[in-house]
Motif scaffolding. Structure first.
Motif, PDB file in Angstrom:
ATOM      1  N   GLN A   1      -8.684  15.382  -7.121  1.00 28.34           N
ATOM      2  CA  GLN A   1      -7.771  14.266  -7.365  1.00 28.34           C
ATOM      3  C   GLN A   1      -8.366  12.951  -6.863  1.00 28.34           C
ATOM      4  N   MET A   2      -9.065  12.997  -5.721  1.00 30.84           N
ATOM      5  CA  MET A   2      -9.693  11.793  -5.192  1.00 30.84           C
ATOM      6  C   MET A   2     -10.764  11.280  -6.147  1.00 30.84           C
ATOM      7  N   ILE A   3     -11.538  12.162  -6.726  1.00 27.53           N
ATOM      8  CA  ILE A   3     -12.554  11.753  -7.697  1.00 27.53           C
ATOM      9  C   ILE A   3     -11.893  11.052  -8.877  1.00 27.53           C
ATOM     10  N   ALA A   4     -10.786  11.599  -9.364  1.00 30.35           N
ATOM     11  CA  ALA A   4     -10.071  10.973 -10.488  1.00 30.35           C
ATOM     12  C   ALA A   4      -9.561   9.588 -10.089  1.00 30.35           C
ATOM     13  N   LEU A   5      -9.035   9.446  -8.879  1.00 26.72           N
ATOM     14  CA  LEU A   5      -8.561   8.138  -8.410  1.00 26.72           C
ATOM     15  C   LEU A   5      -9.715   7.146  -8.291  1.00 26.72           C
ATOM     16  N   ILE A   6     -10.814   7.582  -7.709  1.00 24.27           N
ATOM     17  CA  ILE A   6     -11.964   6.696  -7.526  1.00 24.27           C
ATOM     18  C   ILE A   6     -12.496   6.224  -8.867  1.00 24.27           C
ATOM     19  N   ARG A   7     -12.512   7.091  -9.860  1.00 25.09           N
ATOM     20  CA  ARG A   7     -12.988   6.690 -11.194  1.00 25.09           C
ATOM     21  C   ARG A   7     -12.189   5.513 -11.751  1.00 25.09           C
ATOM     22  N   ARG A   8     -10.911   5.423 -11.397  1.00 20.82           N
ATOM     23  CA  ARG A   8     -10.040   4.362 -11.909  1.00 20.82           C
ATOM     24  C   ARG A   8      -9.901   3.180 -10.958  1.00 20.82           C
ATOM     25  N   ALA A   9     -10.435   3.308  -9.751  1.00 23.18           N
ATOM     26  CA  ALA A   9     -10.257   2.266  -8.737  1.00 23.18           C
ATOM     27  C   ALA A   9     -11.036   1.003  -9.084  1.00 23.18           C
ATOM     28  N   GLY A  10     -10.421  -0.123  -8.799  1.00 20.22           N
ATOM     29  CA  GLY A  10     -11.111  -1.399  -8.959  1.00 20.22           C
ATOM     30  C   GLY A  10     -12.090  -1.649  -7.828  1.00 20.22           C
TER      31      GLY A  10
ATOM     32  N   ALA B   1       0.846  -1.199   0.000  1.00 18.92           N
ATOM     33  CA  ALA B   1       0.000   0.000   0.000  1.00 18.92           C
ATOM     34  C   ALA B   1       0.874   1.239   0.000  1.00 18.92           C
ATOM     35  N   ILE B   2       0.343   2.279  -0.614  1.00 19.79           N
ATOM     36  CA  ILE B   2       1.018   3.565  -0.593  1.00 19.79           C
ATOM     37  C   ILE B   2       0.012   4.639  -0.195  1.00 19.79           C
ATOM     38  N   SER B   3       0.506   5.663   0.467  1.00 21.18           N
ATOM     39  CA  SER B   3      -0.323   6.783   0.882  1.00 21.18           C
ATOM     40  C   SER B   3      -0.456   7.760  -0.276  1.00 21.18           C
ATOM     41  N   VAL B   4      -1.679   8.216  -0.507  1.00 22.66           N
ATOM     42  CA  VAL B   4      -1.941   9.146  -1.598  1.00 22.66           C
ATOM     43  C   VAL B   4      -2.777  10.310  -1.072  1.00 22.66           C
ATOM     44  N   PRO B   5      -2.117  11.289  -0.444  1.00 21.48           N
ATOM     45  CA  PRO B   5      -2.876  12.470  -0.025  1.00 21.48           C
ATOM     46  C   PRO B   5      -3.277  13.258  -1.269  1.00 21.48           C
ATOM     47  N   CYS B   6      -4.526  13.690  -1.315  1.00 24.10           N
ATOM     48  CA  CYS B   6      -4.955  14.402  -2.523  1.00 24.10           C
ATOM     49  C   CYS B   6      -6.146  15.303  -2.233  1.00 24.10           C
ATOM     50  N   SER B   7      -6.399  16.185  -3.166  1.00 24.27           N
ATOM     51  CA  SER B   7      -7.555  17.080  -3.095  1.00 24.27           C
ATOM     52  C   SER B   7      -8.816  16.293  -3.453  1.00 24.27           C
ATOM     53  N   VAL B   8      -9.953  16.905  -3.289  1.00 19.81           N
ATOM     54  CA  VAL B   8     -11.216  16.256  -3.653  1.00 19.81           C
ATOM     55  C   VAL B   8     -11.226  15.929  -5.148  1.00 19.81           C
TER      56      VAL B   8
END
Length: 137
Positions: A39-48, A30-37
């Motif tokens: 950026q979090m939306i972009a990550l969630i869109r790609r999350a499995g 696991a890695i820590s990914v601090p991000c803005s809202v």
């Protein structure tokens, strides 16, 4: 999750340091990914898959139709969601000892602490292996 071949990204609210404990316990998976809202939306869109408590990221993931494992304590998931059209993409974990009161607590609600890591991993792997969103990072 790491032993099953999945990489985990851990996010937390700015100014908190809880992600470090999760990353340290992950044996390098696991890695820590601090991000803005945004950026979090972009990550969630790609999350499995998204694993979260009854918080904004869980509800964003449900809105974006990502598979989710929702962890619930004092809030009732039948009242608070997750609101997702296809229930096969969601698993809700809540211990029977959780007291429904929909209030904030200074300490973690005891029933929430009864949800085991094994239960969370089992629910997550079930969703990931179901063939719905096989994304490995």
């Amino acid at each position: 999750m790491g032993r099953a071949g999945y990489r985990s990204l851990v996010n937390e609210a700015p100014g908190h340091r809880f992600a470090d404990a999760v990353v340290d316990a992950s044996e390098g998976f696991a890695i820590s990914v601090p991000c803005s809202v945004e950026q979090m939306i972009a990550l969630i869109r790609r999350a499995g898959l998204v694993i979260a408590g009854d918080t904004g990221p869980l509800h964003l993931a449900a809105t974006l139709e990502r598979p989710i494992v929702g962890l619930y304590g004092p809030t009732d998931p039948s009242r608070n969601g997750p609101y997702i059209g296809d229930n096969s993409k969601a698993r809700v974990l809540r211990h029977e000892s959780s007291r429904t009161d929909h209030s904030r607590h200074a300490e973690t609600e005891p029933g929430l602490m009864q949800i085991s890591t094994e239960e969370v991993v089992e629910a997550a792997l079930e969703l990931l292996r179901s063939g719905q969103d096989k994304v490995k990072l």
